[in-house]
Design an enzyme around this catalytic site. Structure first.
Site, PDB file in Angstrom:
ATOM      1  N   SER A 180      -0.987  -4.347   2.082  1.00  0.00           N
ATOM      2  CA  SER A 180       0.076  -4.656   0.864  1.00  0.00           C
ATOM      3  C   SER A 180       0.720  -5.822   1.080  1.00  0.00           C
ATOM      4  O   SER A 180       1.512  -6.090   0.494  1.00  0.00           O
ATOM      5  CB  SER A 180       1.111  -3.343   1.127  1.00  0.00           C
ATOM      6  OG  SER A 180       1.693  -3.366   2.369  1.00  0.00           O
TER       7      SER A 180
ATOM      8  N   SER B 191      -1.971  -3.355   6.821  1.00  0.00           N
ATOM      9  CA  SER B 191      -1.170  -4.250   5.600  1.00  0.00           C
ATOM     10  C   SER B 191      -1.161  -5.502   6.218  1.00  0.00           C
ATOM     11  O   SER B 191      -0.696  -6.420   5.455  1.00  0.00           O
ATOM     12  CB  SER B 191       0.040  -3.689   5.149  1.00  0.00           C
ATOM     13  OG  SER B 191      -0.394  -2.497   4.105  1.00  0.00           O
TER      14      SER B 191
ATOM     15  N   LYS C 236       8.031 -10.797   2.709  1.00  0.00           N
ATOM     16  CA  LYS C 236       7.462  -9.751   1.860  1.00  0.00           C
ATOM     17  C   LYS C 236       8.365  -9.235   1.323  1.00  0.00           C
ATOM     18  O   LYS C 236       9.770  -8.925   1.954  1.00  0.00           O
ATOM     19  CB  LYS C 236       6.647  -8.660   2.741  1.00  0.00           C
ATOM     20  CG  LYS C 236       6.073  -7.485   1.955  1.00  0.00           C
ATOM     21  CD  LYS C 236       5.088  -6.849   3.159  1.00  0.00           C
ATOM     22  CE  LYS C 236       4.293  -5.523   2.354  1.00  0.00           C
ATOM     23  NZ  LYS C 236       3.654  -5.003   3.450  1.00  0.00           N
TER      24      LYS C 236
END
Length: 550
Positions: free
Chosen positions: A266, A290, A194
């Site tokens: 996310s 997330s 990420k």
């Protein structure tokens, strides 16, 4: 009320300063008036007499000057507060001593006749192919790099392809394995991270317009640990802007099962890329859903570790007391493999808590006390059918499920809101928050400004209520070792992200052609137990073996 005590005066003072922080420098230069104080008091639900207001004014002026001075020294996102959250309560036992990990019997794996099928192999299977020299890390890395290039224009899951680094790391892995230096199950395995984790020489954009050219010239601890394990970094993956949703500065990351819809976030690119077979595993983060949410939407398996398990050095801070880093994979076993590599001590992160990771693939989870949130599962909600079938399957497997209830929980949202606003105060003060893509009411720019109206006293009071919630959850885990909960319905996701408890989320079926999931939540620092239970269920089903057409 006719009068307020000293505590309430301090409450007002700090609250007013928070509020004034949202105003421009022109307004801050104006003298604070009695009308200003009355307006602030109304926002905070307080009343006071004219004489009390008059007494407050000089102190408020002094405090405002102090805050203005502080703002000239506004630190970067990498500097945390002096107060650190600790989820461990007095008298709580956590695993100690050395890690004890047993991944069990090595699977027998051969190369598929159709090389495209490698996209759906687990980390454990790919590791055996590499160790047995049926395929090289370089071949595997090029295979996944090609898939990333081919399908990213559809899924929008990649921010930066780290191809040069990947080739270098893969070649190094092959040379080491050839020389007999095998580092373990992640040696030579490609992965993605990420894009809130720093990687030397590459952009770390946090998915946000104001930071899209940011380069942090060092590696996050998680990146270093994975490199030490021999893993190969192929891509910095998309994330919702500053860790909210699935919309980033370039596009919206797509769900491989329905490319017209978003992946959720996310950890958007992490879940999307693994779901589509573009990478064997990826690193995600969770503050308030997330990992669980995109894993649910995309049909991946995710582990949200205990708060304080995995170093956050080199990771974007959203909430210093809630951020957690964990793996997103195809299988529970893969989550255990990756977690072993990334967890553990790091002198660069003072929030880490020493605890042993204990996982045994041969452990029988039927020996544990297992609870389930009966009232939540009895409700009518989108995944009700799939969850009911999953519970029936677990009972069929011999698990005795005990109905339990979670404690009542207050609304603690101001904790995340205040910490996130502080972490990105520079955006608010400079006006650069106007550059962010999402400018609606329910988005970060407005949330950051709104947080300026959170009194410091209320933030601290919320954290005291959080302590009470932690105490109440400790009582829950005196009844059971693990409990099963709907991934989205009910209060478990919110509660446990505030208390720091770990969770495994796995696919458990489909609804309208899209994946559904169920979650397993456990005691602090006992990831091994929830992994064992989730693994037992997963291996008795085939949901995780289904994949979208990519």
């Amino acid at each position: 009320m006719d009068r307020i005590n000293k505590t309430l005066k301090l409450f007002l003072l700090f609250g007013l300063i928070f509020m004034l922080g949202a105003f421009s420098n022109r307004f801050l230069a104006d003298k604070i008036t009695a009308d200003d104080v009355r307006s602030a008091a109304k926002i905070f639900g307080l009343e006071m007499t004219p004489s009390e207001i008059d007494s407050l004014l000089p102190g408020l002026e002094d405090s405002r000057n102090a805050y203005l001075a502080h703002r000239k020294l506004t630190p970067g996102n990498d500097l945390g507060p002096a107060l650190w959250f600790n989820p461990v309560l007095p008298g709580m036992n956590i695993p100690s001593g050395p890690d004890k990990v047993n991944f069990g019997k090595t699977p027998k794996v051969t190369l598929p006749s159709n090389r495209d099928d490698l996209a759906w192999y687990s980390v454990r299977e790919l590791a055996e192919l590499i160790k047995s020299k049926q395929i090289s890390s370089l071949e595997l890395t090029r295979f996944f790099l090609d898939r990333l290039k081919k399908y990213d224009p559809t899924l929008h899951c990649v921010i930066t392809l780290t191809e040069a680094l990947a080739i270098e790391q893969a070649q190094r892995a092959d040379a080491e394995i050839k020389a007999g230096k095998y580092r373990g199950l992640l040696h030579g395995i490609p992965y993605g991270a990420k894009d809130l984790l720093a990687a030397k020489k590459y952009k770390t954009t946090w998915g946000s317009v104001p930071y899209q050219d940011q380069v942090l010239d060092y590696d996050a601890t998680v990146i270093k640990k994975l490199e030490a394990a021999g893993a190969v970094l192929c891509a910095k993956l998309t994330m919702g802007e500053l860790a909210w949703g699935d919309v980033w500065f370039g596009e919206m990351t797509r769900n491989p099962w329905d490319t017209k819809s978003g992946s959720s976030g996310s950890s958007a690119g992490s879940a999307s890329s693994v779901s589509a077979g573009l990478l064997p595993f990826a690193i995600g983060t969770e503050t308030l859903g997330s990992i669980v949410s995109p894993s649910t939407v995309c049909g991946t398996t995710g582990l949200r570790p205990t708060y304080g398990r995995v170093s956050r050095y080199g990771a974007m801070a959203l909430s210093w007391s809630m951020d957690k880093i964990g793996p997103i994979c195809r299988t529970v076993e893969d989550c255990a493999i990756v977690f072993q590599a990334i967890q553990g001590p790091d002198p660069m992160d003072v929030s880490l808590i020493p605890a042993a990771f204990q996982y045994d693939a041969n452990f029988d989870p039927r020996t544990m006390k297992i609870g389930y949130l009966k009232k939540d599962f009895d409700r009518r909600y989108p995944f009700h059918v799939q969850d009911s079938i999953a519970l029936s399957k677990l009972k069929e497997m011999g698990f005795n499920l005990v109905p339990i209830e979670l404690p009542e929980s207050p609304n603690l949202s101001i904790i995340l809101n205040a910490e996130a606003a502080a972490a990105f105060d520079e955006l608010t003060l400079s006006g650069r928050d106007d550059l962010m893509r999402r400018q609606i009411q329910n988005a970060w720019p407005n949330s950051f400004r709104e947080a300026r109206f959170i009194p410091a006293v209320e933030y601290l009071q919320a954290n005291r209520l959080r302590t009470k919630l932690m105490q109440d959850m400790q009582k829950v885990f005196e009844q059971v070792d693990v409990y099963i909960n709907p991934s989205w319905v009910g209060r478990s996701l919110n509660i446990t992200n505030h208390t720091g408890h770990p969770c495994v989320v796995i696919p458990n079926g489909f609804r309208d052609g899209k994946p559904t999931s169920i979650s397993f939540t456990g005691k602090l620092f006992e990831e091994g137990k929830i992994l064992s239970l989730a693994k037992a269920y997963q291996e008795a089903t085939t949901h995780h073996k289904q994949h979208p057409k990519f």
